[in-house]
Scaffold this motif. Structure first.
Motif, PDB file in Angstrom:
ATOM      1  N   SER A   1     -21.935   2.967  19.149  1.00 43.65           N
ATOM      2  CA  SER A   1     -21.510   1.828  19.960  1.00 43.65           C
ATOM      3  C   SER A   1     -21.677   2.051  21.462  1.00 43.65           C
ATOM      4  O   SER A   1     -21.519   1.112  22.240  1.00 43.65           O
TER       5      SER A   1
ATOM      6  N   ALA B   1     -18.123  -4.527  11.233  1.00 40.05           N
ATOM      7  CA  ALA B   1     -18.243  -3.410  12.165  1.00 40.05           C
ATOM      8  C   ALA B   1     -19.647  -2.816  12.122  1.00 40.05           C
ATOM      9  O   ALA B   1     -20.211  -2.443  13.158  1.00 40.05           O
TER      10      ALA B   1
ATOM     11  N   SER C   1     -21.941  -3.025  15.501  1.00 41.95           N
ATOM     12  CA  SER C   1     -21.599  -1.716  16.055  1.00 41.95           C
ATOM     13  C   SER C   1     -22.398  -1.342  17.293  1.00 41.95           C
ATOM     14  O   SER C   1     -22.032  -0.403  18.004  1.00 41.95           O
TER      15      SER C   1
ATOM     16  N   ALA D   1     -17.354  -3.909  19.083  1.00 40.06           N
ATOM     17  CA  ALA D   1     -16.862  -2.710  18.403  1.00 40.06           C
ATOM     18  C   ALA D   1     -15.400  -2.449  18.742  1.00 40.06           C
ATOM     19  O   ALA D   1     -14.615  -2.025  17.883  1.00 40.06           O
TER      20      ALA D   1
ATOM     21  N   ARG E   1     -24.458   5.263  11.332  1.00 40.45           N
ATOM     22  CA  ARG E   1     -24.055   3.868  11.253  1.00 40.45           C
ATOM     23  C   ARG E   1     -23.758   3.414   9.816  1.00 40.45           C
ATOM     24  O   ARG E   1     -22.804   2.646   9.592  1.00 40.45           O
TER      25      ARG E   1
ATOM     26  N   TYR F   1     -20.127   2.852   7.841  1.00 40.82           N
ATOM     27  CA  TYR F   1     -19.380   1.600   7.668  1.00 40.82           C
ATOM     28  C   TYR F   1     -19.691   0.957   6.310  1.00 40.82           C
ATOM     29  O   TYR F   1     -18.791   0.446   5.633  1.00 40.82           O
TER      30      TYR F   1
END
Length: 396
Positions: free
Chosen positions: A231, A282, A286, A292, A354, A357
């Motif tokens: 992020s 998210a 992100s 975020a 990433r 999530y």
């Protein structure tokens, strides 16, 4: 809020602050005691293992004792354990003090929950649990950051000294304000207590806690790299965002308790569905710092909104040995945390950071499925009981 709940909440705040704060003062501990960072990190592992193993065993062995004297004795151990940590001359003394403190954590929390719920008004069990769990929320928002600040400015020993003082204050409030509640089954042996796990409903309730929380714990474990590397936040912003997460957790805790009192399983399934959606969102946003930051709050709120209902379900299904069941439930949460870290690491080593999530959302869906199965069994049981009652009251 009653002084009884404030007393128990202060104890929970002190105990869990002692659990969480070690992460912030770990380098100082390693330097002062002349050990490596990995060796100092074993203090965290030892605490988790102490809770996983020691909680159920100690709770089973103390099931026959009156709850208030037991709470007092456990808090004395916590105070002494934190004082021993503050005064530890060498690493192994600190290690032993942490293990002893960890052994009683789950047992204290289990007995505190049972006392709070047993004296709560009818229909307010989940919201009562949420108020007690607010002590844990406060330890995340205030306890750990303040403990780290104290350690960085006055030395890590001062951190444990202050935690011991907070726990002592909680103990002194327990003495006059917490009622003396008898054991559910006085004189019962540990073996008899263990029979509660013959119930499929009890086992299901504990499995739900482990599976449904694993996704949230996966994201929390890797929050720092997710926020900085994905992020784009600066390293210094992580501490502030963790406070945002803690505020969300506190809000979700109270809202979830209120909802669970009104519709336990429907709210649990619905909130887990919203958590899954938040984790997917998210992942999608992100790369935006503003979005975020919002998701950090929402994930904290939705993740903690399900905990009061899960604790209440364990209590409802394990009426013959509620304290032991709550202790085992706490151990299930710790096991979930360990597995979440391992599974998240596999994802990072494979697809990357990433997708954590996405993996967390997938695991949360598994929690929804287990919850739906338990809810289905509840409805079948209620329907069967209703038919049986109709047959008994109908004329021959």
């Amino acid at each position: 809020m009653s002084l009884k709940l404030v007393s128990l909440m202060l104890c929970v705040f002190g105990i869990t602050s002692g659990e969480f704060v070690i992460a912030g003062i770990l380098p100082d501990v390693a330097d002062d005691l002349d050990v490596s960072i990995p060796s100092a990190g074993l203090l965290v592992t030892a605490y988790a293992i102490g809770m996983i193993v020691g909680g159920p065993v100690l709770t089973a062995l103390t099931a026959r004792y009156p709850r208030k004297p037991l709470l007092v004795a456990l808090m004395v151990i916590v105070v002494v354990g934190n004082l021993a940590s503050a005064l530890a001359p060498v690493y192994w003394v600190l290690f032993l003090a942490r293990v002893v403190t960890a052994l009683i954590t789950a047992t204290f929390f289990a007995n505190a929950v049972v006392i709070a719920v047993s004296t709560a008004p009818e229909g307010r069990q989940a919201s009562t649990v949420s108020k007690l769990a607010f002590g844990m929320n406060l330890s995340m928002m205030l306890g750990a950051p303040l403990g780290t600040f104290i350690g960085n400015n006055f030395g890590w020993r001062a951190t444990f000294g202050v935690i011991a003082a907070v726990c002592l204050a909680g103990l002194l409030m327990v003495l006059p304000f917490v009622p003396d509640v008898a054991s559910t089954t006085p004189g019962t042996s540990a073996v008899t207590e263990l029979r509660v796990f013959r119930s499929r409903e009890v086992r299901l309730a504990i499995v739900i806690t482990g599976v449904a929380n694993m996704g949230l714990l996966m994201v929390f474990t890797y929050f720092a790299p997710l926020l900085t590397d994905v992020s784009g936040f600066a390293d210094g912003a992580v501490a502030v965002l963790l406070v945002v997460y803690g505020v969300g957790a506190a809000v979700g805790n109270f809202v979830g308790g209120w909802l669970s009192d009104r519709a336990l399983m429907p709210s649990q399934v619905g909130l887990l569905g919203l958590l899954t959606a938040a984790l997917l969102a998210a992942w999608a946003v992100s790369d935006s710092t503003a979005a975020a930051a919002v998701m950090v709050f929402l994930i904290g709120a939705l993740g903690f909104s399900v905990i009061p209902g899960m604790q209440t379900r364990v209590l409802n299904t394990a009426s013959s040995a509620p304290t032991l069941a709550i202790a085992v439930n706490a151990s299930a949460y710790q096991v979930a945390a360990a597995l979440a870290g391992w599974l998240g690491g596999l994802v990072i080593d494979g697809p990357g950071l990433r997708p954590v999530y996405l993996a967390a959302a997938a695991v949360t869906v598994c929690g929804i499925l287990v919850s739906c199965y338990a809810w289905h069994r509840d409805r079948i049981s209620v329907a069967a009981a209703s038919r049986h009652k109709t047959e008994e009251t109908s004329p021959a």
